[in-house]
Design an enzyme around this catalytic site. Sequence first.
Site, PDB file in Angstrom:
ATOM      1  N   TRP A  77      18.114   9.399   9.217  1.00 55.43           N
ATOM      2  CA  TRP A  77      16.968  10.275   8.978  1.00 55.43           C
ATOM      3  C   TRP A  77      16.747  11.295  10.103  1.00 55.43           C
ATOM      4  O   TRP A  77      16.880  10.974  11.276  1.00 55.43           O
ATOM      5  CB  TRP A  77      15.706   9.404   8.839  1.00 55.43           C
ATOM      6  CG  TRP A  77      14.451  10.209   8.820  1.00 55.43           C
ATOM      7  CD1 TRP A  77      13.681  10.587   9.886  1.00 55.43           C
ATOM      8  CD2 TRP A  77      13.816  10.766   7.662  1.00 55.43           C
ATOM      9  NE1 TRP A  77      12.611  11.324   9.469  1.00 55.43           N
ATOM     10  CE2 TRP A  77      12.661  11.450   8.108  1.00 55.43           C
ATOM     11  CE3 TRP A  77      14.104  10.750   6.292  1.00 55.43           C
ATOM     12  CZ2 TRP A  77      11.801  12.108   7.236  1.00 55.43           C
ATOM     13  CZ3 TRP A  77      13.250  11.399   5.423  1.00 55.43           C
ATOM     14  CH2 TRP A  77      12.102  12.071   5.900  1.00 55.43           C
ATOM     15  N   ASN A  79      13.620  14.475  10.947  1.00 60.07           N
ATOM     16  CA  ASN A  79      12.616  15.477  10.586  1.00 60.07           C
ATOM     17  C   ASN A  79      12.476  16.506  11.698  1.00 60.07           C
ATOM     18  O   ASN A  79      13.517  17.092  12.059  1.00 60.07           O
ATOM     19  CB  ASN A  79      11.305  14.878  10.044  1.00 60.07           C
ATOM     20  CG  ASN A  79      10.559  13.909  10.925  1.00 60.07           C
ATOM     21  OD1 ASN A  79      11.026  12.814  11.171  1.00 60.07           O
ATOM     22  ND2 ASN A  79       9.368  14.270  11.347  1.00 60.07           N
ATOM     23  N   ASP A  80      11.321  16.761  12.241  1.00 58.30           N
ATOM     24  CA  ASP A  80      11.072  17.949  13.078  1.00 58.30           C
ATOM     25  C   ASP A  80      12.103  18.212  14.183  1.00 58.30           C
ATOM     26  O   ASP A  80      12.527  17.270  14.869  1.00 58.30           O
ATOM     27  CB  ASP A  80       9.739  17.787  13.825  1.00 58.30           C
ATOM     28  CG  ASP A  80       8.606  17.333  12.952  1.00 58.30           C
ATOM     29  OD1 ASP A  80       8.785  17.181  11.743  1.00 58.30           O
ATOM     30  OD2 ASP A  80       7.520  17.102  13.520  1.00 58.30           O
ATOM     31  N   GLN A  96      13.309  14.571  15.559  1.00 54.26           N
ATOM     32  CA  GLN A  96      12.721  13.312  15.098  1.00 54.26           C
ATOM     33  C   GLN A  96      13.781  12.566  14.298  1.00 54.26           C
ATOM     34  O   GLN A  96      14.328  13.093  13.325  1.00 54.26           O
ATOM     35  CB  GLN A  96      11.501  13.597  14.209  1.00 54.26           C
ATOM     36  CG  GLN A  96      10.286  14.063  14.964  1.00 54.26           C
ATOM     37  CD  GLN A  96       9.666  12.946  15.768  1.00 54.26           C
ATOM     38  OE1 GLN A  96       8.943  12.120  15.226  1.00 54.26           O
ATOM     39  NE2 GLN A  96       9.925  12.894  17.067  1.00 54.26           N
ATOM     40  N   ASP A 204       1.909  16.431  18.919  1.00 55.95           N
ATOM     41  CA  ASP A 204       2.871  17.538  18.881  1.00 55.95           C
ATOM     42  C   ASP A 204       2.646  18.565  19.998  1.00 55.95           C
ATOM     43  O   ASP A 204       2.431  19.758  19.742  1.00 55.95           O
ATOM     44  CB  ASP A 204       2.856  18.227  17.499  1.00 55.95           C
ATOM     45  CG  ASP A 204       3.035  17.230  16.364  1.00 55.95           C
ATOM     46  OD1 ASP A 204       3.613  16.154  16.625  1.00 55.95           O
ATOM     47  OD2 ASP A 204       2.601  17.508  15.237  1.00 55.95           O
ATOM     48  N   GLU A 256      -0.552  20.467  12.206  1.00 54.83           N
ATOM     49  CA  GLU A 256       0.454  19.800  13.055  1.00 54.83           C
ATOM     50  C   GLU A 256       1.303  20.860  13.762  1.00 54.83           C
ATOM     51  O   GLU A 256       1.298  22.032  13.412  1.00 54.83           O
ATOM     52  CB  GLU A 256       1.373  18.915  12.195  1.00 54.83           C
ATOM     53  CG  GLU A 256       0.648  17.781  11.484  1.00 54.83           C
ATOM     54  CD  GLU A 256       1.580  16.862  10.696  1.00 54.83           C
ATOM     55  OE1 GLU A 256       1.359  15.655  10.711  1.00 54.83           O
ATOM     56  OE2 GLU A 256       2.538  17.356  10.057  1.00 54.83           O
TER      57      GLU A 256
HETATM   58  C1  FRU Z   1       5.419  16.661  11.465  1.00 55.34           C
HETATM   59  C2  FRU Z   1       5.086  15.303  12.016  1.00 55.34           C
HETATM   60  C3  FRU Z   1       4.469  15.439  13.386  1.00 55.34           C
HETATM   61  C4  FRU Z   1       4.784  14.123  14.025  1.00 55.34           C
HETATM   62  C5  FRU Z   1       6.156  13.807  13.456  1.00 55.34           C
HETATM   63  C6  FRU Z   1       6.413  12.341  13.245  1.00 55.34           C
HETATM   64  O1  FRU Z   1       6.436  16.656  10.532  1.00 55.34           O
HETATM   65  O2  FRU Z   1       4.211  14.621  11.142  1.00 55.34           O
HETATM   66  O3  FRU Z   1       3.094  15.741  13.359  1.00 55.34           O
HETATM   67  O4  FRU Z   1       4.808  14.203  15.412  1.00 55.34           O
HETATM   68  O5  FRU Z   1       6.233  14.484  12.223  1.00 55.34           O
HETATM   69  O6  FRU Z   1       7.722  12.125  12.831  1.00 55.34           O
END
Ligand code: FRU
Length: 544
Positions: A77, A79-80, A96, A204, A256
């Site tokens: 996985w 994400n950010d 992430q 964040d 965020e």
């Molecule tokens: C945004 C978010 C952030 C957080 C992260 C957790 O996509 O929700 O606010 O730090 O992902 O994975």
Amino acid sequence: MATNKEVRHRVTGENPTLKSEMPADQREGSRGRGLRVAAVALLSAFLAASCATTEEEPREYDESYRPQYHFTPPQNWMNDPNGLVYHEGEYHLFYQHNPSGNDWGNLSWGYAVSSDFVHWEHLPVAIEETDELHIYSGSAVFDADNTSGLGTADTPPLVAIYTGHHKMRSIQDQRIAYSLDNGRTWEHYEGNPVVDDLRSNFRDPKVFWHEDTDRWIMAVALPTFHRIQFYSSPNLLDWELESEFGPAGSTDGHWECPDLFRLPVEGSNGESRWVLQVDINDGAIAGGSGAQYFVGTFDGSTFRKDPETEGEVHWVDYGPDFYASQSYSGMPDDRHVRLAWMSNWNYARNKPTDPWRGAMTVPRQVRLIQTAEGPKLAQQPVEELKSLRGEGVHLKDVSISDSDSAYTDDALEGISYELVVKVEPQDAHTFGLRLRKGEEEQTVIGYDVAEEELYVDRTQSGRSDFDPDFPGPVQRVPLPLHDGGITLRILVDRSSVEVFADRGQVAMTNRIFPDHSSDGIELFAEGGTVRLKEFDFWPLTSVW
Ligand code: FRU
């Protein structure tokens, strides 16, 4: 006997684009259906080469939907984007990451570096979750003067500022880790957390050096209150609250991933402006998560948005798949480069990719352009991506009318490519492109002349059974004609389409999941004729 296409699919697992230049006599002034390039010689040469490799194992990064020039983790996985910083010849990209699964969880910072924004080297996880904490999103800076004292004058540290999300207590706080070996290994600061307000939603941190007041600034979100807080610090360790911004703009979802940066305003008298980007989940322009921005001033303490920007919400990208974007700090030139997670929390967890899930947009250079409505953000893929261009197809001054139910060309097909298209509508009411077109699939990039609106329709773009939210409605955005026409730059990859228009003031990013064999490219006009002033197509080479 297999057809040419079947052979190519079987051999490589993908459908590489035919690389052909249009013959000169057909390049200029040619018209509609008559224009079909046989490219027989090229095709035969290609087939001969392909057959020689029939027995080869498929290469890595060749799975269905695996982007060929967009960053993805090798597995699991993502994400950010986190901690984007340039240092010692490398663009560092943390993200992430779940190191042990293809779903959101075990949040740690995955890691890769690049020297050209195009080719990435995957490195081991940089900052791992602990028993108590998930390592949530944050940023990184090079502390050149060792203000933190975490390095030495000779070896100043890279400093990462991230949110610690407590697993047992519902609390988020801001923490520091540092590296003395250009990001390869990290130590947690002993005095963590550095900002703690005992809040359950507080995350964040984006940190940068503010020249005018000679100190570090942190922008950090209070998501449920729709507020961004600004803290200042002389040393990255001791932080003081300066001010808050918000609620403002769109407050439909949680706020965020803030980012605050200064840019010169092109087309002004040497002015510059501060841009505060605030992401929102959900309720964004294309549904679910997205990114809005405010233009204004920042004096090292308070951000004030320009009064003339009241009212309308400004979106960084009008598509559904652009979230958590962040600016590179410490750039070696005066470019401002950002990239985003190419996904949407509405369906991110269900996307049909395996053994990884998550992709980044291409890195984009961002500028502020003066317009009648005040300065606006504009973005374009970084120049470096042009190095991937193969031999292209270039057309000039071709008319397409609705009697040509669609215009295509044998040399025009592919699943990883770039297009630059300059079109002048004549009496057509609608025109556009059908991309990643197969028998039952297509992604349509269209223009509605009467409404002066660009639209992207991914309702028939391929797989969408994984989540009812995925196809979404047709996305529409105002795009005025300039000098009687529009120019689109489009980046297509195995599972994405990024559209840039109006000098980059309009960007629309979409994930799509078409079949490998859906490689058609068609141009269409409805209700009359359009003039294709210029059309440039380049296959883009895989970076893997
Ligand atoms: C945004 C978010 C952030 C957080 C992260 C957790 O996509 O929700 O606010 O730090 O992902 O994975």
